[in-house]
Enzyme design. Structure first.
Site, short mmCIF file in Angstrom:
data_model
loop_
_atom_site.label_atom_id
_atom_site.label_comp_id
_atom_site.label_asym_id
_atom_site.label_seq_id
_atom_site.Cartn_x
_atom_site.Cartn_y
_atom_site.Cartn_z
N GLU A 53 0.86 -1.14 0.20
CA GLU A 53 0.07 0.11 0.10
C GLU A 53 0.71 1.27 0.05
O GLU A 53 0.58 2.27 -0.64
CB GLU A 53 -0.97 -0.04 1.07
CG GLU A 53 -2.14 -1.07 1.07
CD GLU A 53 -2.92 -0.90 -0.25
OE1 GLU A 53 -3.02 0.14 -0.53
OE2 GLU A 53 -3.40 -1.77 -0.55
N TYR A 136 -6.17 6.62 4.17
CA TYR A 136 -6.44 5.60 3.13
C TYR A 136 -5.77 4.38 3.47
O TYR A 136 -6.33 3.14 3.65
CB TYR A 136 -6.05 6.05 1.64
CG TYR A 136 -5.84 4.74 0.90
CD1 TYR A 136 -6.97 4.24 0.34
CD2 TYR A 136 -4.72 4.43 0.57
CE1 TYR A 136 -6.71 2.95 -0.36
CE2 TYR A 136 -4.25 3.37 -0.09
CZ TYR A 136 -5.60 2.72 -0.67
OH TYR A 136 -5.32 1.50 -1.31
N ASP A 154 -10.01 5.65 -2.06
CA ASP A 154 -8.93 6.26 -2.76
C ASP A 154 -9.12 6.74 -3.86
O ASP A 154 -10.41 6.84 -4.24
CB ASP A 154 -8.02 4.80 -3.03
CG ASP A 154 -8.55 3.99 -4.27
OD1 ASP A 154 -9.78 4.07 -4.31
OD2 ASP A 154 -7.97 3.82 -5.26
#
Length: 311
Positions: A53, A136, A154
DNA sequence: TACTCGTGGGA
DNA sequence: TTCCCAAGAGT
C-alpha cells in the site's frame, strides 16, 4: 452471510436498492476479473499489505511489482527492516519516487517492532498512528489484511462513486463529508463483504472506470451509472492545476538523491553533487531539504551520503 | 485548504 | 512533444 449485501455468486436481486445492486454487480465482476497480484494472495500477512500500500501511493502497479518482490524477499517482517539502516531502505526504494515513503516505512517498521511486538496492528487507529500511514492506507491495511470493515476511499473508489452515483466525470480535489457519507451508506454490513467491496471497487476504477478513456463497454454497472446515463458530461469543476516538474526543487532533489544512491554506502563530496544542477541557490535549498527530511546526512566536511546509521 | 513531495509511461 | 496522472501523506 447476510442477504442485504454482497451476493457475488448470485444474479442481481430485483428488489435490491440501487446501492446494493451496485455493490453486488461490482463484486461479481471482481470475482471474474481481479488481477493476480502478490499482495492479494490468500492469507497474506499485514506487513505484505502494508508495504504494498505504501509503495502504491501515487505509483502504478507495474512499477511497484519488481521493487515489492525484492523488498519482501529481503525484509519479510517489520523487525527485519527495522534492523537495517534507513539508508538501505532508501536505496532499495530505487526510482519508485517520493523516497520519503521509504524512510517512513522504515520508521513504521521500527514503531511496529517497538510498540506492537513486530506485528502489524489490525486496528485502524493504531495503523494511522504509524509514520506514513494516513486514512486511506490505515483503512486499506485493516480491510485487506485483516478483513475489518472500513470505508476505503482512494482515487479509484472516489471516481467510481462520482460517476455512478453523482453523475460527475471526476471527484473533487479533496474528500467531502457528503462523499464519505455516501461511501459509508454503501458499505456492506458484513466485514468480509465490505473488505471485498473495497478492493473490488478499487479494481473497477483501475481497470475499467479509468480517469481517461473509461471502458464503459466493459463496465458491470454501466446500466446503473448516472454519469453514463447523462451522456458522460465533461468535468465542470475548476481546472486542475498543471503539474510542472522541470526546474522544480523536486527535480533537483531527485537528481541529488540518484547520485547518492549510486554511491551508497560511500559519501559524495559537495562539488560532485554540484554537477547535478548549475543554480547554486536552488541546489543548496534542495540539498538542505533532503538533510532536513532525513533522506541524506552530512558525512564530514562537505560530504553527504544516505543515512547509514541504525537509530 | 492548498501546497509540497518523484518518476515514468500512455494518449 | 506535451500533458496528465498513478492504491496519498504531511504540513
Amino acid at each position: 452471510m447476510t442477504a442485504r449485501h454482497g451476493r457475488p455468486d448470485s444474479s442481481p436481486d430485483p428488489e435490491a436498492t440501487p446501492g446494493t445492486r451496485l455493490v453486488s454487480q461490482v463484486l461479481q465482476w471482481y470475482a471474474a476479473n481481479a488481477r493476480d497480484l502478490p499482495w492479494r494472495a490468500p492469507g497474506i500477512d499485514g506487513w505484505s499489505v502494508l508495504v504494498s500500500e505504501v509503495m502504491l501511493q501515487q505509483t502504478p502497479v507495474v512499477r511497484v511489482l519488481p521493487v515489492y518482490q525484492a523488498w519482501m524477499t529481503r525484509w519479510p517482517t517489520p523487525d527485519a527492516l527495522a534492523a537495517d539502516s534507513p539508508g538501505e531502505a532508501v536505496l532499495a526504494w530505487g526510482r519508485l519516487g517520493y523516497p520519503r515513503r521509504a524512510l517512513r516505512l522504515h520508521q513504521a517498521a521500527v514503531a511496529i517492532t517497538e510498540r506492537h511486538d513486530g506485528v502489524v496492528p489490525a486496528d485502524y487507529d493504531a495503523l494511522k498512528a504509524l509514520p506514513g500511514i494516513g486514512d486511506y492506507t490505515a483503512a486499506a491495511v485493516a480491510s485487506f489484511a485483516y478483513g475489518r470493515r472500513h470505508v476505503v476511499l482512494d482515487t479509484n473508489v472516489r471516481r467510481v462513486l462520482a460517476r455512478t452515483v453523482d453523475g460527475r466525470e471526476l471527484p473533487g480535489t479533496s474528500i467531502t463529508a457528503a462523499e464519505r457519507a455516501m461511501a459509508t451508506a454503501l458499505l456492506p454490513a458484513d466485514p468480509a463483504t465490505a473488505a471485498r467491496w473495497a478492493v473490488a471497487s478499487m479494481e473497477l476504477g483501475a481497470l475499467v472506470c479509468t480517469a481517461r478513456s473509461p471502458r464503459c463497454e466493459l463496465c458491470p454497472v454501466v446500466a446503473d451509472c448516472a454519469w453514463h446515463a447523462a451522456g458522460r458530461p465533461a468535468d465542470d469543476g475548476p481546472p486542475r492545476k498543471a503539474q510542472t516538474y522541470a526546474g522544480t526543487d523536486r527535480q533537483v532533489r531527485g537528481r541529488l538523491l540518484a547520485v547518492l544512491r549510486d554511491a551508497f554506502p560511500d559519501a559524495v563530496p559537495a562539488d560532485v553533487l554540484a554537477t547535478c544542477w548549475d543554480q547554486a541557490e536552488q541546489r543548496e535549498r534542495a540539498l538542505n531539504g533532503l538533510v532536513a527530511d532525513g533522506l541524506i546526512e552530512a558525512a564530514g566536511d562537505e560530504m553527504f551520503r544516505l543515512p547509514g546509521v541504525t537509530p
